[in-house]
Design a protein around this motif. Structure first.
Motif, PDB file in Angstrom:
ATOM      1  N   ASN A  10       0.824  -1.211   0.000  1.00 26.14           N
ATOM      2  CA  ASN A  10       0.000   0.000   0.000  1.00 26.14           C
ATOM      3  C   ASN A  10       0.860   1.263   0.000  1.00 26.14           C
ATOM      4  OD1 ASN A  10      -2.415  -1.463   0.038  1.00 26.14           O
ATOM      5  ND2 ASN A  10      -2.380  -1.647   2.269  1.00 26.14           N
ATOM      6  N   LYS A  11       2.006   1.218   0.694  1.00 20.83           N
ATOM      7  CA  LYS A  11       2.934   2.360   0.679  1.00 20.83           C
ATOM      8  C   LYS A  11       3.511   2.555  -0.731  1.00 20.83           C
ATOM      9  CE  LYS A  11       5.482   5.548   2.755  1.00 20.83           C
ATOM     10  NZ  LYS A  11       6.348   5.985   1.673  1.00 20.83           N
ATOM     11  N   GLU A  51       0.921   4.285  -2.792  1.00 22.61           N
ATOM     12  CA  GLU A  51       0.845   5.702  -2.401  1.00 22.61           C
ATOM     13  C   GLU A  51       1.999   6.499  -3.003  1.00 22.61           C
ATOM     14  OE1 GLU A  51       0.775   5.892   1.811  1.00 22.61           O
ATOM     15  OE2 GLU A  51      -1.175   4.889   2.017  1.00 22.61           O
ATOM     16  N   ASP A  52       3.203   5.939  -2.970  1.00 21.46           N
ATOM     17  CA  ASP A  52       4.363   6.626  -3.554  1.00 21.46           C
ATOM     18  C   ASP A  52       4.218   6.774  -5.064  1.00 21.46           C
ATOM     19  OD1 ASP A  52       5.473   6.864  -1.076  1.00 21.46           O
ATOM     20  OD2 ASP A  52       6.871   5.172  -1.286  1.00 21.46           O
TER      21      ASP A  52
END
Length: 476
Positions: free
Chosen positions: A19-20, A23-24
């Protein structure tokens, strides 16, 4: 150009790293995602396509090294759809194989327990459950307090006030945790396996097993913290408290459907006329306070549903009950002989133990036959009609034998319970050498099944051992 690598999983819900990464990408920090294979990116086809399209809108490609596919190519998404489905099927197959292995271990009686949050136990180097002495004392304390009459809420309060911490080191106890502990057969050394099961290999959602998949019961699978006798007593007490039902359709202002641990007679004393419970009431007249017991129907509806039930002073009621105990002590030799006869009667009803052993042996044979038959059919491909008929025949016999075994087990449990109650009464009579004076809530809970108010002058006491005694209500 910054690069990032995805991780595997059937769902992205708990994949914080993944998920990170997304997002990035959305923040413009990543231009291209390099992944070893589609199965490492996502094993859920829907998730796979959704995130690929989401990244594609930002002109961010995902390159899968094993499949040599770039999602920015014209044919990329089509190939991803096909390969993603294969990856999802691979995950389903892996989940099925893992599940099969777990079930086989259950069938062999191999106990699988998360000991990290299991108060009283840990695991040794061989993976076996072993007792943690200081935690085991807390377990025994909880069982003892419940049997002494405390409610689960009161046990919670007692533990917190005495600074006793939970298995995870917290100061606050959960009533749900305490309730589950009191019903956990593992504390008596047995194990019921497959209490819950996974309904969806993608979401990993688990639900309570209400008979959808088989359960397996293993006796004496590990060291016990409490005795089987104590555990069964607790289950009887839990069932008794649960059966204290509301006695009126609307909730009574006297809270008749709620277990009370303060007064033992709240659950035992009933009206001989209408069958409703008696309740403890404080009356004040001419500045004089009286504690009396009154039929619930008379309290709420006057004489509408119960016309003649008497009001009894608590002091008179307590004295009559203790007089009954003292009568038992005075004539204890005769009563002990009667109780011994009852025990012999219970034991004489256990003559069919060898029959149930044969049934269990036949059940094991049928299960083995069923597994072998299914495996042979899968290997050779037998006619479907023949398979269905033979499978149905085995299944029907297996079901019938399991029902017989269940009925036998329930009958034995009832007989064991009755025998324990008789032994309790014998122990009381054999150890009581002097006359009892003050009213004892704990003794009343332990030995008395029910008390019926027959009239203003008489009550009928039924002991858990099966003895019944009429007792006069002497005036103050």
């Amino acid at each position: 150009m910054p690069l990032a690598y995805g991780i595997s999983g059937t769902s992205t819900k708990n994949r914080t790293g993944f998920n990170k990464l997304i997002e990035d990408c959305m923040a413009g920090k990543i231009d291209l995602v390099l992944t070893k294979s589609i199965s490492r990116f996502a094993r859920n086809t829907l998730d796979c396509i959704q995130y690929i399209r989401k990244l594609k809108e930002k002109n961010i490609g995902v390159f899968f090294e094993k499949e040599n596919v770039n999602t920015l190519d014209s044919t990329g998404e089509f190939l991803i759809t096909i390969l993603g489905s294969l990856a999802q099927e691979e995950s389903r197959s892996l989940s099925t194989n893992t599940r099969w292995g777990v079930v086989r271990r259950f069938e062999k009686g191999q106990v699988m327990v998360n000991h990290n949050k299991f108060l009283g136990y840990t695991k040794n180097e061989a993976g076996e459950l072993v007792i943690v002495p200081e935690e085991a004392e807390i377990v025994r304390l909880i069982f003892r307090l419940y049997l002494e009459g405390l409610s689960i809420t009161q046990i919670k309060k007692y533990l917190e006030e005495n600074g006793i911490k939970t298995v995870t080191g917290k100061n606050q106890w959960s009533t749900t945790t305490i309730n589950n502990m009191l019903s956990n057969e593992k504390y008596m050394g047995d194990a019921l396996l497959q209490k819950s099961y996974t309904v969806d290999y993608l979401t990993k959602k688990r639900v309570k097993n209400n008979g959808i998949v088989p359960q397996y019961y293993v006796e004496d699978s590990h060291p016990a913290i409490i005795s089987k006798d104590l555990f069964h007593r607790i289950q009887e007490e839990k069932a008794r408290r649960a059966n204290i039902k509301k006695t009126a359709e609307k909730r009574a202002k006297t809270d008749s459907g709620k277990y009370s641990s303060i007064y033992a007679l709240t659950e035992l004393l009933t009206c001989g006329e209408c069958g409703k419970p008696y309740r403890r009431v404080s009356w004040t007249a001419y500045s004089e306070k009286r504690i009396v017991w009154r039929c619930l129907n008379r309290l709420e509806y006057g004489k509408k549903h119960c016309q003649k039930s008497p009001t009894i002073d608590e002091e008179v009621l307590h004295r009559a009950i203790m007089d009954a105990f003292n009568s038992l002590i005075q004539d204890k030799e005769d009563f002990v002989d009667t109780l011994q006869s009852n025990i012999q009667l219970v034991m004489s009803n256990r003559a069919k133990r060898m029959d149930i052993a044969k049934i269990e042996e036949r059940i094991a044979e049928l299960k083995k036959e069923m597994i072998g038959f299914v495996e042979e059919n899968a290997r050779c491909g037998a006619d479907n009609t023949d398979f269905d008929e033979h499978y149905a025949k085995i299944s029907a016999e297996l079901k019938e034998l399991q029902e017989i075994k269940t009925q036998y087990t329930e009958q034995q449990a009832r007989q064991d319970s009755f025998q324990r109650r008789i032994e309790d009464m014998k122990k009381f009579l054999n150890t009581a050498d002097c006359k009892l004076s003050g009213f004892d809530n704990q003794l009343v809970r332990q030995l008395i099944q029910s008390i019926k108010v027959v009239s203003k002058d008489k009550i009928l006491i039924k002991f858990k051992s099966g003895l019944e005694m009429e007792q006069e209500l002497a005036k103050k």
